[in-house]
Design a protein around this motif. Structure first.
Motif, PDB file in Angstrom:
ATOM      1  N   PRO A   5     -14.049 -17.867  -3.322  1.00  0.00           N
ATOM      2  CA  PRO A   5     -13.421 -16.771  -4.075  1.00  0.00           C
ATOM      3  C   PRO A   5     -11.960 -17.075  -4.395  1.00  0.00           C
ATOM      4  N   PRO A   6     -11.444 -16.472  -5.471  1.00  0.00           N
ATOM      5  CA  PRO A   6     -10.038 -16.679  -5.824  1.00  0.00           C
ATOM      6  C   PRO A   6      -9.092 -16.159  -4.753  1.00  0.00           C
ATOM      7  N   LEU A   7      -7.872 -16.671  -4.817  1.00  0.00           N
ATOM      8  CA  LEU A   7      -6.821 -16.295  -3.884  1.00  0.00           C
ATOM      9  C   LEU A   7      -5.765 -15.457  -4.597  1.00  0.00           C
ATOM     10  N   ILE A   8      -5.196 -14.516  -3.873  1.00  0.00           N
ATOM     11  CA  ILE A   8      -4.163 -13.615  -4.386  1.00  0.00           C
ATOM     12  C   ILE A   8      -2.936 -13.795  -3.504  1.00  0.00           C
ATOM     13  N   VAL A   9      -1.749 -13.821  -4.118  1.00  0.00           N
ATOM     14  CA  VAL A   9      -0.509 -13.920  -3.364  1.00  0.00           C
ATOM     15  C   VAL A   9       0.304 -12.653  -3.614  1.00  0.00           C
ATOM     16  N   THR A  10       0.723 -11.993  -2.528  1.00  0.00           N
ATOM     17  CA  THR A  10       1.561 -10.804  -2.632  1.00  0.00           C
ATOM     18  C   THR A  10       2.793 -10.982  -1.754  1.00  0.00           C
ATOM     19  N   ALA A  11       3.782 -10.134  -1.976  1.00  0.00           N
ATOM     20  CA  ALA A  11       4.960 -10.104  -1.109  1.00  0.00           C
ATOM     21  C   ALA A  11       4.632  -9.269   0.118  1.00  0.00           C
ATOM     22  N   ALA A  12       5.091  -9.702   1.276  1.00  0.00           N
ATOM     23  CA  ALA A  12       4.956  -8.923   2.513  1.00  0.00           C
ATOM     24  C   ALA A  12       6.155  -7.986   2.595  1.00  0.00           C
ATOM     25  N   LEU A  13       5.915  -6.710   2.340  1.00  0.00           N
ATOM     26  CA  LEU A  13       6.997  -5.714   2.332  1.00  0.00           C
ATOM     27  C   LEU A  13       7.406  -5.356   3.752  1.00  0.00           C
ATOM     28  N   ASP A  14       8.678  -4.933   3.898  1.00  0.00           N
ATOM     29  CA  ASP A  14       9.111  -4.453   5.206  1.00  0.00           C
ATOM     30  C   ASP A  14       8.276  -3.230   5.590  1.00  0.00           C
ATOM     31  N   GLU A  15       8.187  -2.975   6.880  1.00  0.00           N
ATOM     32  CA  GLU A  15       7.292  -1.948   7.409  1.00  0.00           C
ATOM     33  C   GLU A  15       7.527  -0.561   6.786  1.00  0.00           C
ATOM     34  N   GLY A  16       8.789  -0.147   6.678  1.00  0.00           N
ATOM     35  CA  GLY A  16       9.090   1.169   6.111  1.00  0.00           C
ATOM     36  C   GLY A  16       8.695   1.280   4.653  1.00  0.00           C
ATOM     37  N   ALA A  17       8.969   0.247   3.883  1.00  0.00           N
ATOM     38  CA  ALA A  17       8.612   0.248   2.458  1.00  0.00           C
ATOM     39  C   ALA A  17       7.098   0.280   2.299  1.00  0.00           C
ATOM     40  N   PHE A  18       6.410  -0.569   3.048  1.00  0.00           N
ATOM     41  CA  PHE A  18       4.955  -0.583   2.954  1.00  0.00           C
ATOM     42  C   PHE A  18       4.386   0.800   3.271  1.00  0.00           C
ATOM     43  N   ALA A  19       4.865   1.419   4.342  1.00  0.00           N
ATOM     44  CA  ALA A  19       4.348   2.735   4.742  1.00  0.00           C
ATOM     45  C   ALA A  19       4.591   3.774   3.648  1.00  0.00           C
ATOM     46  N   TRP A  20       5.764   3.733   3.017  1.00  0.00           N
ATOM     47  CA  TRP A  20       6.100   4.710   1.973  1.00  0.00           C
ATOM     48  C   TRP A  20       5.183   4.545   0.764  1.00  0.00           C
ATOM     49  N   PHE A  21       5.024   3.305   0.294  1.00  0.00           N
ATOM     50  CA  PHE A  21       4.167   3.063  -0.873  1.00  0.00           C
ATOM     51  C   PHE A  21       2.697   3.295  -0.545  1.00  0.00           C
ATOM     52  N   GLU A  22       2.287   2.928   0.650  1.00  0.00           N
ATOM     53  CA  GLU A  22       0.888   3.140   1.045  1.00  0.00           C
ATOM     54  C   GLU A  22       0.569   4.632   1.119  1.00  0.00           C
ATOM     55  N   ASP A  23       1.510   5.439   1.601  1.00  0.00           N
ATOM     56  CA  ASP A  23       1.301   6.885   1.640  1.00  0.00           C
ATOM     57  C   ASP A  23       1.118   7.434   0.218  1.00  0.00           C
ATOM     58  N   LEU A  24       1.972   6.997  -0.708  1.00  0.00           N
ATOM     59  CA  LEU A  24       1.822   7.431  -2.104  1.00  0.00           C
ATOM     60  C   LEU A  24       0.476   6.991  -2.669  1.00  0.00           C
ATOM     61  N   ARG A  25       0.107   5.761  -2.378  1.00  0.00           N
ATOM     62  CA  ARG A  25      -1.166   5.236  -2.888  1.00  0.00           C
ATOM     63  C   ARG A  25      -2.350   6.028  -2.321  1.00  0.00           C
ATOM     64  N   GLN A  26      -2.331   6.305  -1.029  1.00  0.00           N
ATOM     65  CA  GLN A  26      -3.416   7.076  -0.410  1.00  0.00           C
ATOM     66  C   GLN A  26      -3.486   8.494  -0.978  1.00  0.00           C
ATOM     67  N   THR A  27      -2.335   9.046  -1.328  1.00  0.00           N
ATOM     68  CA  THR A  27      -2.286  10.406  -1.863  1.00  0.00           C
ATOM     69  C   THR A  27      -2.744  10.483  -3.315  1.00  0.00           C
TER      70      THR A  27
END
Length: 175
Positions: A5-27
């Protein structure tokens, strides 16, 4: 032999940023379509059969960098969704460097100009996206986040499987 399967490269966000964006995404992301966590994609589809070279390239590029500051800009309309624009000269430099290394394998999407963003809603009715955009714009103040490394994923036809994390370790004191 089956093609990996193909590979994807993303940036590893700092914990607080990831949590904030993930909360918005889940909502705001339709649950049936929300198969991956909040992410900042650098490359959408690198060939899985070259995984070892991709890993070596990401390891080398990340090992000589310190965490990168990313400035979160205004929410942005995707038509049927909403994303946050990001700005970072250092991230753009890293993306150019990696693009040069991966040049023979880049898809049309990955050859296009890099527009760093994090999607928090997609695949909804335009009126729903417009309402969320207006709400997020009213509340928005620019703020910084950090990319602490790179993440390599394997695309599994919808969901992704984590392959490896490459930390930006340059300039950090050893433990």
């Amino acid at each position: 032999m089956e093609t990996p399967p193909p590979l994807i490269v993303t940036a590893a966000l700092d914990e607080g940023a990831f949590a904030w964006f993930e909360d918005l995404r889940q909502t705001h992301f339709p649950p049936a379509r929300n198969k991956v966590p909040a992410h900042l994609t650098l490359f959408h589809a690198l060939p899985g059969e070259h995984e070892q070279t991709v890993v070596e390239t990401l390891r080398a590029a990340s090992g000589r960098r310190a965490p990168l500051r990313l400035d979160v800009r205004s929410p942005w309309s995707l038509g049927r969704g909403v994303a946050y624009r990001l700005a970072s000269p250092e991230l753009e430099q890293l993306r150019r460097e990696l693009s040069d290394a991966f040049a023979p394998w880049l898809t049309r999407q990955d050859q296009a100009p890099f527009r760093p963003h994090i999607t928090v809603q997609n695949k909804v009715e335009p009126s729903e996206a417009k309402a969320l955009l207006e709400q997020l714009q009213q509340e928005f103040e620019p703020f910084p986040i950090f990319a602490e490394g790179l993440l390599l994923w394997r695309y599994l036809g919808g969901p992704w499987a984590a392959v490896e994390r490459f930390g930006f370790d340059a300039g950090r004191a050893p433990p």
